[in-house]
Scaffold this motif. Structure first.
Motif, PDB file in Angstrom:
ATOM      1  N   ASN A 218       1.131  -1.042  -0.188  1.00 21.62           N
ATOM      2  CA  ASN A 218      -0.361   0.534   0.292  1.00 21.62           C
ATOM      3  C   ASN A 218       0.894   1.226  -0.052  1.00 21.62           C
ATOM      4  O   ASN A 218       2.134   1.277  -0.197  1.00 21.62           O
ATOM      5  N   ALA A 302      -9.960   4.498  -0.633  1.00 19.25           N
ATOM      6  CA  ALA A 302      -8.872   3.757  -0.469  1.00 19.25           C
ATOM      7  C   ALA A 302      -8.645   2.852  -2.240  1.00 19.25           C
ATOM      8  O   ALA A 302      -9.464   3.060  -3.367  1.00 19.25           O
ATOM      9  N   THR A 340      -3.938   4.039   1.497  1.00 18.86           N
ATOM     10  CA  THR A 340      -4.965   3.800   2.629  1.00 18.86           C
ATOM     11  C   THR A 340      -5.797   4.948   2.272  1.00 18.86           C
ATOM     12  O   THR A 340      -5.606   5.380   2.116  1.00 18.86           O
TER      13      THR A 340
END
Length: 701
Positions: A218, A302, A340
């Motif tokens: 991420n 996200a 995120t």
């Protein structure tokens, strides 16, 4: 030197007793533990080393004296045979463990940073799996973060970084075995497996035919300057102005993230983020020229910031899935990875605060009421309300910086709308911070705007204009005249007729300093013919009401003439009949009665009717007092706003207070002083008019 401990796997010699001796590393050695008698066998444990001995070769070992003399009666000699020779492989390859048995090529799928994985390594000879190969090999991962590095004849990159060496060296059994790799801490765009054999001095080195990526899981997005999440206060960024964003992950990442504007959330509507990230350095990608097209705060769902190209080496072969999965789906991870989520709640979280770049203003067509209903003029001092109140429509806009095109910023509403009438802020700012400052007139008469505008009846600037509810970035500012605009009526000097050209101006600016570029926003101009329109005429006249003396019989009603006049100005400089006045109204109880003389007493006559004005004139009718009630009465029209004196409205009734007509703008200087005196006249019943001894005369035709 340690004593042996017998176990069931030890060799034996018939029924002979075995006398255990010691572990030995080197010659010479002795039977120091115990004597070996006749009929017994001594046993030592020697460490043997392969020092290049040929494969499949038998070796016999015997014990001799240290002088080299052979022992007598020594008939049992131990023998070893070296292992069969490991066949030299032609090459090696590596692929997923799910690859079919017997395969010598296969795919390697995308891997994740920080996650262990396994691959199968195969030894190859003559184009097939080398089933006879069983030996330890060196297995390594070679990584590059630059695509397109050339390969040598063994599929290995000509330049690379050693990412990992599997420890201990794994053994390939029967030509193919599974090798476990430790988790890799950093990301790599292009990785190959390198296999070397033998482990001591490798002579065969090959790299996997397939390469693969080890990607981050991420990104984390932050900003160092767009950090105020409140609905007010600093710092602020205008829509289109630059701010920075940083997308960070593991230190090895060197890709270039992208923004997916479909995953940007706003308050209440999402705008568009413009700008780009530079390629990441040491895991951090930064852009300093981002801009936002809307007002308020924004957040990120996200994967709003993502990288889908980092795993490009795996995408043509389908070695990853077309999504953001960090879990295995069919043995594969997603090709993409993203940020995120960054929550966005009005005034609490997210990035911002963003404000409009500018305002645009559009206008309705206001009009003032001509106070003479149905006429074309207004008396100086008379209240002038709006027929149609001025209304500015304010549109919050994005500006034109960074390719924006002055589009409406729809979030300029609610807590993000910052127009205010509060004292000393926003709309209430100099030079338009007082109502006289907002209104201006054209002085057609000269002499420093005489007469001056009377703004005393306007609402306070803290309440005017009324700021309407903004919806989708658009709202209305509506002005009120309160109980009426007007002109200050001099009590000493009448003014000549003039046209009222009144303008209204306002600085449109909010508490964040967002402005209308063409401030002041204005209705009309204080110049001849350019003021705010009137409903039917903008002529202003300095007026007065005159009442004429009247004489007649006590036997019939007596008409008393009332006349509206205005100051003509030069060259005549006189009060003349206002023939345009057909609107002034006087009630019967507005005329006070006083100073009754002779036989005339209070309420023997009464104000019974007042005709409507026509061409500037009207008639007040007094009832006939009857025979024997001759005399006079003084009449004073009460033009003030309060009662003054008494009057009679019914013959034979009692006196009542003389109500104010609220027409102070028609008072005159009847006593030679100021223009604030009510007009008076005398009505006479049954008294000779003059030398002619005629009381009443009627002519019939």
């Amino acid at each position: 030197g340690a004593n042996l401990t017998a176990n069931a796997s030890d060799p034996t010699h018939g029924a002979d007793t075995v006398v255990n001796q010691t572990y030995e590393e080197l010659n010479n050695f002795t039977n120091s533990t115990a004597a070996i008698n006749s009929g017994q066998d001594g046993k030592w444990d020697f460490a043997l080393k392969d020092n290049g001995a040929p494969a499949s070769t038998a070796y016999c070992f015997r014990v001799v004296k240290s002088t080299g003399t052979v022992l007598d009666t020594y008939i049992v000699i131990p023998e070893i045979t070296t292992a069969s020779a490991v066949p030299t492989p032609g090459s090696f390859n590596a692929f997923e463990t799910s690859t079919a048995a017997g395969a010598i090529t296969g795919r390697i799928y995308t891997k994740l940073v920080g996650t262990i994985f396994s691959l199968d390594v195969v030894a190859i000879a003559s184009g097939a799996q080398q089933a006879g190969f069983t030996d330890a090999v060196i297995v390594e991962l070679l990584g590059n973060n630059t695509l397109g590095v050339s390969l040598d004849a063994q599929n290995c990159p000509t330049s690379s970084t050693l990412v990992q060496t599997v420890a201990p060296n794994p053994t390939i059994t029967g030509g193919r075995s599974t090798v476990n790799f430790a988790a890799v801490a950093n990301s790599w765009r292009d990785v190959r497996v390198r296999v070397k054999w033998p482990t001591s001095s490798p002579t065969v080195t090959w790299c996997s035919t397939d390469n693969f990526a080890i990607r981050p899981t991420n990104l984390t997005v932050t900003s160092t300057n767009a950090t105020n999440n409140a609905t007010s206060g600093a710092p602020t960024f205008k829509t289109g102005a630059n701010f920075n964003l940083t997308a960070a992950t593991v230190s090895g990442y060197g890709g270039t993230p992208t923004i997916d504007n479909t995953k940007v959330v706003g308050s209440p509507n999402a705008g568009t983020i413009g700008g780009t990230f530079a390629a990441a350095v040491a895991g951090t990608a930064t852009g300093n020229s981002f801009f936002y097209s809307e007002v308020g705060n924004f957040g990120l769902n996200a994967n709003a910031v993502y990288d889908s190209s980092f795993t490009s080496v795996d995408q043509p072969g389908g070695d990853c899935t077309a999504d953001f999965s960090n879990s295995l789906v069919g043995g594969k991870y997603g090709c993409s990875f993203g940020s995120t989520a960054v929550a966005q709640t009005t005034g609490v979280s997210g990035f911002g605060r963003f404000i409009p770049d500018n305002f645009n203003v559009t206008y309705n067509t206001p009009s003032l009421t001509t106070s003479c209903a149905g006429g074309t003029f207004t008396y100086v001092g008379q209240a002038i309300p709006y027929t149609t109140a001025p209304q500015m429509t304010v549109i919050a806009r994005s500006g034109t910086l960074n390719g924006l095109t002055n589009t409406t910023t729809t979030n300029y509403a609610g807590a993000y709308m910052k127009l205010s009438n509060a004292a000393a802020t926003s709309l209430n700012q100099a030079p338009y911070n007082t109502q006289p400052g907002r209104y201006a007139r054209f002085d057609a008469l000269g002499g420093g705007a005489t007469p001056a505008l009377d703004t005393s009846a306007l609402p306070a600037t803290t309440a005017d204009p009324t700021i309407g509810v903004f919806t989708n970035g658009v709202g209305a500012l509506t002005f009120s005249s309160g109980t009426g605009l007007g002109f200050v009526r001099s009590t000493t000097t009448p003014n000549a007729p003039f046209n009222a050209d009144i303008a209204l101006a306002l600085n449109v600016i909010d508490t964040d300093g967002v402005v209308f570029a063409s401030n002041p926003a204005s209705f009309g101009a204080a110049s001849a013919g350019n003021g705010i329109a009137f409903s039917s005429g903008k002529a202003m006249r300095f007026g007065r009401l005159a009442v004429r003396n009247a004489n007649g019989s006590q036997l019939v009603p007596l008409p008393v003439q009332i006349e509206a006049q205005y100051w003509s100005g030069a060259p005549t400089n006189a009060f003349i009949t206002n023939t345009q006045d057909s609107c002034t109204a006087i009630a019967t109880n507005n005329a006070a009665m006083s100073n009754f003389t002779n036989n005339l007493s209070a309420c023997e006559t009464a104000n019974t009717a007042v005709s409507a004005f026509s061409s500037g004139r009207g008639t007040l009718t007094l009832a006939a007092p009857g025979s024997g009630n001759n005399g006079s009465v003084d009449l004073t029209v009460n033009l003030s706003s309060s009662t003054s004196g008494t009057t009679c409205t019914t013959v034979g009734g009692g006196t009542v207070p003389a109500a104010g007509a609220n027409r102070a703008y028609l008072q005159g200087n009847w006593t030679g002083g100021a223009y604030n005196v009510n007009p008076s006249a005398r009505a006479t019943f049954g008294v000779f008019k003059g030398a002619e001894e005629v009381i009443f005369q009627r002519e019939n035709f």
